[in-house]
Design an enzyme around this catalytic site. Sequence first.
Site, PDB file in Angstrom:
ATOM      1  CE  LYS A  28      -1.109  -8.748   2.163  1.00 27.03           C
ATOM      2  NZ  LYS A  28      -2.210  -7.617   2.149  1.00 27.03           N
TER       3      LYS A  28
ATOM      4  CG  ASP B  33      -2.487  -2.987   4.217  1.00 30.07           C
ATOM      5  OD1 ASP B  33      -1.570  -2.193   3.888  1.00 30.07           O
ATOM      6  OD2 ASP B  33      -3.017  -3.227   3.388  1.00 30.07           O
TER       7      ASP B  33
ATOM      8  CE  LYS C  92      -5.548  -1.283   4.605  1.00 32.37           C
ATOM      9  NZ  LYS C  92      -7.062  -1.774   3.274  1.00 32.37           N
TER      10      LYS C  92
ATOM     11  CG  ASP D  43      -4.774  -0.253   0.856  1.00 32.15           C
ATOM     12  OD1 ASP D  43      -4.003  -1.409   1.569  1.00 32.15           O
ATOM     13  OD2 ASP D  43      -6.334  -0.644   1.149  1.00 32.15           O
TER      14      ASP D  43
ATOM     15  NE  ARG E 200      -3.269  -6.775  -5.441  1.00 29.98           N
ATOM     16  CZ  ARG E 200      -4.840  -6.780  -6.552  1.00 29.98           C
ATOM     17  NH1 ARG E 200      -4.699  -6.314  -7.488  1.00 29.98           N
ATOM     18  NH2 ARG E 200      -5.800  -6.662  -5.228  1.00 29.98           N
TER      19      ARG E 200
END
Length: 496
Positions: free
Chosen positions: A265, A270, A277, A347, A351
């Site tokens: 990944k 992020d 977040k 978020d 994946r």
Amino acid sequence: MIFSTKKAHIEEEKCDLLVVGLYTDEIPTDEFTYINEATEGLLSDVLKEEGVKGKAGEMSLVRTSEWLDAKRVLVIGLGKQEKCTQESIREASATAHKVAKRLAAKTICFAPLGVDSEKVKARTSAKAITEGFILGGYVFSKYKKEKKPSKVSDISIVVESLRDVKQIEKGIEDGKIYAEATMYARDLVNEPAEHLRPLDLVERAKEIVKGKKDLKIKIFDEAKLKSMKAGGILSIAKGSDHPPFMVHMIYKPEKAKKRIALVGKAVTFDSGGLSLKPSGSMETMKMDMAGSASVLGVFSRIVALNPNVEVHGIFAACENMPGPNAIKPGDVVHAMNKKTIEILNTDAEGRVTLADALTYATKQKPDLIIDLATLTGACVVALGEEVAGVMSNHPKQTNDLLDAAYEAGEKMWQLPLEPRYNKLIESKIADVKNIGGRYGGALTAGLFLQMFVGDTPWIHIDIAGPSFAERPLNAYTEYGGSGFAVRTLIEYLRSI
Ligand code: BES
Ligand code: ZN
Ligand code: ZN
């Protein structure tokens, strides 16, 4: 720092610090006995006085300059002899480095640690000493004005037999490779996101490959990703001004037995995207590319490592930001394998990017895919900050990987890919949605990834917990990027 070995009498060595092990079994090692005799029983007297019995983590520093050419002796606890492993040695060696730093010692002599039991051979001991010592001294000081480097210049492992010298030389080389590859990954994880954007990861990969005949690289930019219809990675990248890339590195030795794909990944930051977040959770999110850092770490030393397997290193790099073009909750994206994904939480981006990276990896027809991802907070809730979660469709390979992790001293634990939970990621309007329910978040993330590997044997490692140490993981892993999984991967590749 130069590591070397020699055949000599340890009690006659001239150095600033001499390191010798102690077990709790009350049977002293030969080296301990020689030093103790040469100092007229000083060591045993001091240990008795201080109540040091040899438990792991215990130590005693003794000034010996009156008796020996060694200024000081560090007696370091290794626990019970029969339970002494590589990990005990790594920790002991890292602790010795910290003591050496404090004393500003330059020259260190080690007795081979842990070789008194059948389990640890000379080569392994030397490997663990070297690895623990180097990693124990790691600091990310790039942004510090005062760097405080370690003054240690020479480390030698002193043995009695010539046969051991050869093995120890090999062990030192092993240890250096494991440690250097790990530090390569640590540096990447520690680098602030503004200095390590997707393009910077591409540059690092290029640097690694440059001038090495066994290594090749393919780079896919945004335009190329569009033509490949890699809608997963493209959709997550939309909220950022920094364009995404996919990178494919290839290590191809002449007579490879197997083909392994390592997929990492690579979210360079992020923020959560529009599903933003909270600020506290964002503080360490420069680490969300740790999976790719571990892959790059392995590749940084793979030529020296020279495993007899073809290795493919793959990552899809992007930044997850809430810019004006950002993907919105409720959007549906077309992944590279034509499956549609309903994005309900931006978020849960990892994946979605991995969907494409895994699809691409399966196209290389590997015997096994291993993916490494800082994928879910749920995995940290389940296993804590020190243990990674392992999910797989292939039990045999998983056992081998878990054995490698044990040897490497990295904690991993298997979690089930429970098919009953597939219902939790069913979407009303697409083939799958990118979040599950409230519970079992690490497992639903694993099940999501499984939809993109087809029948290819595959192991998923959720490294969200241990990739970034908010507090020390052990004596040789202090605060910051840990380089987690690099050593397990190397161990695994060598075991094939
Ligand atoms: N990068 C995070 C996972 C993470 C959390 C890594 C903590 C390291 C430490 C991932 O992209 C994420 O945000 N996952 C969400 C998924 C959820 C929205 C289904 C999570 O775990 O909260
Ligand atoms: Zn996220
Ligand atoms: Zn993430």
